[in-house]
Scaffold this motif. Structure first.
Motif, mmCIF file in Angstrom:
data_model
loop_
_atom_site.group_PDB
_atom_site.id
_atom_site.type_symbol
_atom_site.label_atom_id
_atom_site.label_comp_id
_atom_site.label_asym_id
_atom_site.label_seq_id
_atom_site.Cartn_x
_atom_site.Cartn_y
_atom_site.Cartn_z
ATOM 1 N N GLU A 15 0.399 2.045 -4.351
ATOM 2 C CA GLU A 15 -0.427 1.517 -3.263
ATOM 3 C C GLU A 15 -1.538 0.662 -3.856
ATOM 4 N N THR A 16 -1.688 -0.544 -3.360
ATOM 5 C CA THR A 16 -2.755 -1.447 -3.801
ATOM 6 C C THR A 16 -3.605 -1.847 -2.592
ATOM 7 N N ALA A 17 -4.660 -2.619 -2.847
ATOM 8 C CA ALA A 17 -5.512 -3.102 -1.757
ATOM 9 C C ALA A 17 -4.735 -3.995 -0.796
ATOM 10 N N ASP A 18 -3.660 -4.587 -1.279
ATOM 11 C CA ASP A 18 -2.833 -5.460 -0.447
ATOM 12 C C ASP A 18 -1.590 -4.759 0.094
ATOM 13 N N GLY A 19 -1.569 -3.412 -0.029
ATOM 14 C CA GLY A 19 -0.419 -2.654 0.445
ATOM 15 C C GLY A 19 0.481 -2.225 -0.706
ATOM 16 N N LYS A 25 3.161 -2.079 -3.603
ATOM 17 C CA LYS A 25 3.724 -3.102 -4.482
ATOM 18 C C LYS A 25 4.779 -2.474 -5.390
#
Length: 255
Positions: free
Chosen positions: A202-206, A208
Protein backbone atom coordinates in the motif's frame (compact mmCIF):
# COMPACT_ATOMS: atom_id res chain seq x y z
CA UNK A 1 -7.66 -42.08 73.52
CA UNK A 2 -3.93 -42.77 73.08
CA UNK A 3 -4.77 -44.97 70.08
CA UNK A 4 -6.70 -42.07 68.49
CA UNK A 5 -3.79 -39.67 69.04
CA UNK A 6 -1.40 -42.15 67.42
CA UNK A 7 -3.68 -42.43 64.38
CA UNK A 8 -3.97 -38.66 64.16
CA UNK A 9 -0.18 -38.29 64.36
CA UNK A 10 0.34 -40.92 61.69
CA UNK A 11 -2.18 -39.18 59.43
CA UNK A 12 -0.41 -35.84 59.89
CA UNK A 13 2.93 -37.46 59.01
CA UNK A 14 1.43 -38.98 55.86
CA UNK A 15 -0.07 -35.63 54.82
CA UNK A 16 3.27 -33.90 55.39
CA UNK A 17 5.10 -36.57 53.37
CA UNK A 18 2.55 -36.31 50.55
CA UNK A 19 2.92 -32.52 50.50
CA UNK A 20 6.71 -32.79 50.33
CA UNK A 21 6.56 -35.36 47.52
CA UNK A 22 4.03 -33.26 45.57
CA UNK A 23 6.16 -30.14 45.96
CA UNK A 24 9.25 -32.04 44.79
CA UNK A 25 7.35 -33.43 41.78
CA UNK A 26 6.03 -29.99 40.84
CA UNK A 27 9.52 -28.47 41.14
CA UNK A 28 10.99 -31.24 38.99
CA UNK A 29 8.21 -30.82 36.41
CA UNK A 30 8.73 -27.05 36.38
CA UNK A 31 12.46 -27.48 35.90
CA UNK A 32 11.85 -29.90 33.02
CA UNK A 33 9.39 -27.50 31.35
CA UNK A 34 11.92 -24.65 31.57
CA UNK A 35 14.44 -26.66 29.52
CA UNK A 36 14.46 -27.76 25.91
CA UNK A 37 16.44 -29.79 23.36
CA UNK A 38 16.34 -28.70 19.73
CA UNK A 39 18.01 -29.02 16.38
CA UNK A 40 18.24 -25.69 14.55
CA UNK A 41 19.44 -24.02 11.37
CA UNK A 42 20.21 -20.38 10.61
CA UNK A 43 19.54 -17.77 7.92
CA UNK A 44 20.43 -14.08 7.95
CA UNK A 45 18.22 -11.11 7.12
CA UNK A 46 19.67 -8.03 5.46
CA UNK A 47 23.11 -6.58 5.98
CA UNK A 48 25.21 -6.55 9.14
CA UNK A 49 28.05 -8.13 11.05
CA UNK A 50 27.12 -11.75 11.74
CA UNK A 51 30.61 -12.90 12.67
CA UNK A 52 31.46 -14.78 15.88
CA UNK A 53 27.91 -15.33 17.19
CA UNK A 54 27.86 -18.31 19.54
CA UNK A 55 25.72 -20.02 22.16
CA UNK A 56 26.36 -22.05 25.31
CA UNK A 57 26.05 -25.82 24.89
CA UNK A 58 26.30 -26.23 28.65
CA UNK A 59 27.30 -24.19 31.67
CA UNK A 60 30.93 -23.80 30.57
CA UNK A 61 30.82 -25.17 27.03
CA UNK A 62 30.69 -22.48 24.37
CA UNK A 63 29.86 -23.38 20.77
CA UNK A 64 31.93 -22.61 17.70
CA UNK A 65 30.77 -19.50 15.79
CA UNK A 66 27.51 -19.99 13.90
CA UNK A 67 27.53 -19.73 10.12
CA UNK A 68 25.17 -17.43 8.21
CA UNK A 69 24.20 -17.14 4.56
CA UNK A 70 21.47 -15.06 2.91
CA UNK A 71 20.01 -17.64 0.56
CA UNK A 72 21.19 -20.91 2.09
CA UNK A 73 20.51 -22.58 5.41
CA UNK A 74 23.44 -23.23 7.74
CA UNK A 75 23.53 -26.04 10.26
CA UNK A 76 21.95 -28.03 11.66
CA UNK A 77 23.18 -27.34 15.19
CA UNK A 78 22.00 -28.88 18.45
CA UNK A 79 21.13 -27.15 21.69
CA UNK A 80 20.04 -28.46 25.09
CA UNK A 81 19.48 -26.06 27.94
CA UNK A 82 17.13 -23.38 29.30
CA UNK A 83 14.12 -22.58 27.12
CA UNK A 84 15.41 -18.99 26.93
CA UNK A 85 18.32 -19.38 24.54
CA UNK A 86 21.02 -16.68 24.70
CA UNK A 87 23.37 -15.90 21.82
CA UNK A 88 26.69 -14.26 22.71
CA UNK A 89 29.89 -12.79 21.31
CA UNK A 90 33.36 -13.18 22.71
CA UNK A 91 34.93 -9.92 23.93
CA UNK A 92 38.37 -9.28 25.48
CA UNK A 93 38.37 -9.13 29.30
CA UNK A 94 42.07 -9.07 30.28
CA UNK A 95 43.20 -9.05 33.89
CA UNK A 96 46.66 -8.77 35.46
CA UNK A 97 46.61 -12.52 36.12
CA UNK A 98 45.06 -13.49 32.75
CA UNK A 99 45.86 -10.95 30.01
CA UNK A 100 44.24 -13.23 27.38
CA UNK A 101 40.98 -13.70 29.30
CA UNK A 102 37.67 -13.23 27.47
CA UNK A 103 34.05 -12.70 28.46
CA UNK A 104 30.80 -13.34 26.62
CA UNK A 105 28.41 -10.49 25.80
CA UNK A 106 24.74 -11.28 24.99
CA UNK A 107 23.66 -10.19 21.51
CA UNK A 108 20.21 -11.84 21.29
CA UNK A 109 17.70 -13.82 23.34
CA UNK A 110 14.84 -16.04 22.20
CA UNK A 111 12.33 -18.25 24.04
CA UNK A 112 11.79 -21.63 22.40
CA UNK A 113 8.08 -22.60 22.40
CA UNK A 114 7.09 -25.85 24.07
CA UNK A 115 6.79 -28.75 21.67
CA UNK A 116 9.28 -27.38 19.13
CA UNK A 117 12.27 -29.65 18.52
CA UNK A 118 13.33 -28.43 15.05
CA UNK A 119 13.68 -24.68 14.59
CA UNK A 120 14.79 -22.28 11.87
CA UNK A 121 16.28 -19.01 13.19
CA UNK A 122 16.41 -15.82 11.09
CA UNK A 123 18.98 -13.34 12.46
CA UNK A 124 18.49 -9.63 11.87
CA UNK A 125 20.93 -6.95 13.04
CA UNK A 126 19.09 -3.88 14.37
CA UNK A 127 20.09 -0.34 13.45
CA UNK A 128 22.31 1.32 16.12
CA UNK A 129 19.69 4.02 16.78
CA UNK A 130 16.99 1.42 17.36
CA UNK A 131 19.19 -0.49 19.78
CA UNK A 132 20.15 2.62 21.76
CA UNK A 133 16.64 4.09 21.96
CA UNK A 134 14.85 0.91 23.00
CA UNK A 135 17.60 -0.64 25.06
CA UNK A 136 17.49 -3.78 22.94
CA UNK A 137 20.22 -6.26 22.25
CA UNK A 138 21.87 -5.71 18.83
CA UNK A 139 20.17 -8.66 17.09
CA UNK A 140 16.57 -9.71 16.68
CA UNK A 141 15.93 -13.40 16.09
CA UNK A 142 12.80 -14.51 14.25
CA UNK A 143 11.96 -18.21 14.34
CA UNK A 144 9.63 -20.79 12.85
CA UNK A 145 8.79 -24.43 13.53
CA UNK A 146 11.01 -26.29 11.06
CA UNK A 147 9.63 -29.80 11.63
CA UNK A 148 8.50 -31.74 8.57
CA UNK A 149 5.06 -32.21 10.11
CA UNK A 150 4.52 -28.41 10.04
CA UNK A 151 6.69 -27.52 7.03
CA UNK A 152 6.72 -30.63 4.79
CA UNK A 153 8.20 -31.25 1.37
CA UNK A 154 5.91 -29.84 -1.29
CA UNK A 155 5.17 -26.66 0.67
CA UNK A 156 6.31 -23.04 0.72
CA UNK A 157 6.65 -20.48 3.53
CA UNK A 158 6.67 -16.76 2.74
CA UNK A 159 8.97 -14.81 5.08
CA UNK A 160 8.26 -11.09 4.90
CA UNK A 161 11.44 -9.21 5.83
CA UNK A 162 10.26 -5.90 4.32
CA UNK A 163 9.14 -4.45 7.65
CA UNK A 164 5.62 -3.63 6.37
CA UNK A 165 2.63 -5.84 5.50
CA UNK A 166 2.59 -7.17 1.94
CA UNK A 167 -0.47 -8.44 0.06
CA UNK A 168 0.24 -11.34 -2.23
CA UNK A 169 -0.77 -14.35 -4.21
CA UNK A 170 1.26 -17.57 -4.43
CA UNK A 171 -0.31 -20.09 -6.77
CA UNK A 172 -4.00 -20.04 -5.85
CA UNK A 173 -3.39 -18.78 -2.30
CA UNK A 174 -4.11 -15.13 -1.54
CA UNK A 175 -3.01 -13.63 1.79
CA UNK A 176 -1.84 -10.55 3.61
CA UNK A 177 1.67 -11.32 4.80
CA UNK A 178 2.64 -9.61 8.06
CA UNK A 179 6.37 -9.21 8.84
CA UNK A 180 7.91 -12.56 9.75
CA UNK A 181 7.14 -16.13 8.66
CA UNK A 182 3.66 -17.06 7.40
CA UNK A 183 1.98 -20.46 7.53
CA UNK A 184 3.13 -23.05 5.01
CA UNK A 185 1.35 -23.13 1.63
CA UNK A 186 0.92 -26.62 0.17
CA UNK A 187 1.77 -26.82 -3.54
CA UNK A 188 2.12 -30.63 -3.77
CA UNK A 189 -1.21 -30.95 -5.61
CA UNK A 190 -0.38 -28.33 -8.23
CA UNK A 191 -0.45 -29.83 -11.72
CA UNK A 192 2.34 -27.75 -13.23
CA UNK A 193 5.86 -27.51 -11.81
CA UNK A 194 5.55 -23.71 -11.81
CA UNK A 195 3.85 -21.30 -9.38
CA UNK A 196 3.02 -17.67 -10.08
CA UNK A 197 3.88 -15.29 -7.23
CA UNK A 198 2.83 -11.65 -7.06
CA UNK A 199 3.10 -9.14 -4.20
CA UNK A 200 1.86 -5.58 -3.67
CA UNK A 201 2.23 -2.90 -0.99
CA UNK A 202 0.00 0.00 0.00
CA UNK A 203 1.37 3.41 -0.98
CA UNK A 204 0.06 6.99 -0.81
CA UNK A 205 -1.19 6.48 -4.36
CA UNK A 206 -2.89 3.16 -3.57
CA UNK A 207 -1.71 -0.46 -3.95
CA UNK A 208 1.39 -0.95 -6.10
CA UNK A 209 2.70 -4.18 -7.57
CA UNK A 210 6.24 -4.70 -6.26
CA UNK A 211 7.00 -8.20 -7.55
CA UNK A 212 5.63 -10.70 -10.04
CA UNK A 213 7.32 -13.81 -11.39
CA UNK A 214 6.99 -17.55 -11.94
CA UNK A 215 8.64 -19.97 -9.50
CA UNK A 216 9.75 -23.45 -10.45
CA UNK A 217 9.33 -26.11 -7.80
CA UNK A 218 9.54 -29.83 -7.10
CA UNK A 219 7.55 -31.89 -4.61
CA UNK A 220 10.85 -33.17 -3.16
CA UNK A 221 11.67 -29.68 -1.91
CA UNK A 222 10.29 -27.29 0.66
CA UNK A 223 10.84 -23.58 0.00
CA UNK A 224 11.38 -20.39 1.98
CA UNK A 225 10.33 -17.42 -0.16
CA UNK A 226 12.14 -14.44 1.35
CA UNK A 227 10.72 -10.96 0.67
CA UNK A 228 13.41 -8.31 1.24
CA UNK A 229 13.43 -4.49 0.96
CA UNK A 230 14.30 -2.84 -2.38
CA UNK A 231 17.95 -2.85 -3.35
CA UNK A 232 17.98 0.85 -4.31
CA UNK A 233 16.78 3.81 -2.25
CA UNK A 234 13.56 5.27 -3.65
CA UNK A 235 12.56 2.05 -5.42
CA UNK A 236 9.46 0.07 -4.45
CA UNK A 237 10.51 -3.15 -6.28
CA UNK A 238 11.25 -5.62 -3.50
CA UNK A 239 13.85 -8.38 -3.67
CA UNK A 240 12.61 -11.97 -3.52
CA UNK A 241 14.87 -14.93 -2.73
CA UNK A 242 13.87 -18.54 -3.35
CA UNK A 243 15.55 -20.75 -0.68
CA UNK A 244 14.86 -24.44 -1.39
CA UNK A 245 15.75 -27.44 0.75
CA UNK A 246 15.76 -30.98 -0.62
CA UNK A 247 13.92 -33.50 1.58
CA UNK A 248 14.72 -37.18 1.41
CA UNK A 249 11.58 -39.28 0.98
CA UNK A 250 12.57 -41.44 3.98
CA UNK A 251 12.81 -38.34 6.20
CA UNK A 252 9.35 -37.16 5.10
CA UNK A 253 7.86 -40.63 5.76
CA UNK A 254 9.41 -40.71 9.24
CA UNK A 255 7.69 -37.45 10.19
Amino acid sequence: MAHGKRNLGAACCLLLLFACLSSHAQNAEGAAESRTSISFSTLLLGKGDFEDIRFFRGQNNISAPLEFRLVQRCGPYTYSGPREMVFVREIPAPTDEEPEAVAYEPVARINIPKGWDEVLFFFEELAPGEVDKKGKLPFKVHMMDDSLSVFPAGSLVVFNACGVPVAGKVGKERARFAPGPAEAINFSNTRDSVLTAAFAIETADGPKLVFENRLEFSENYRIILMLAPPRRAGSIRIQVYNIPQFIEQADQSAS
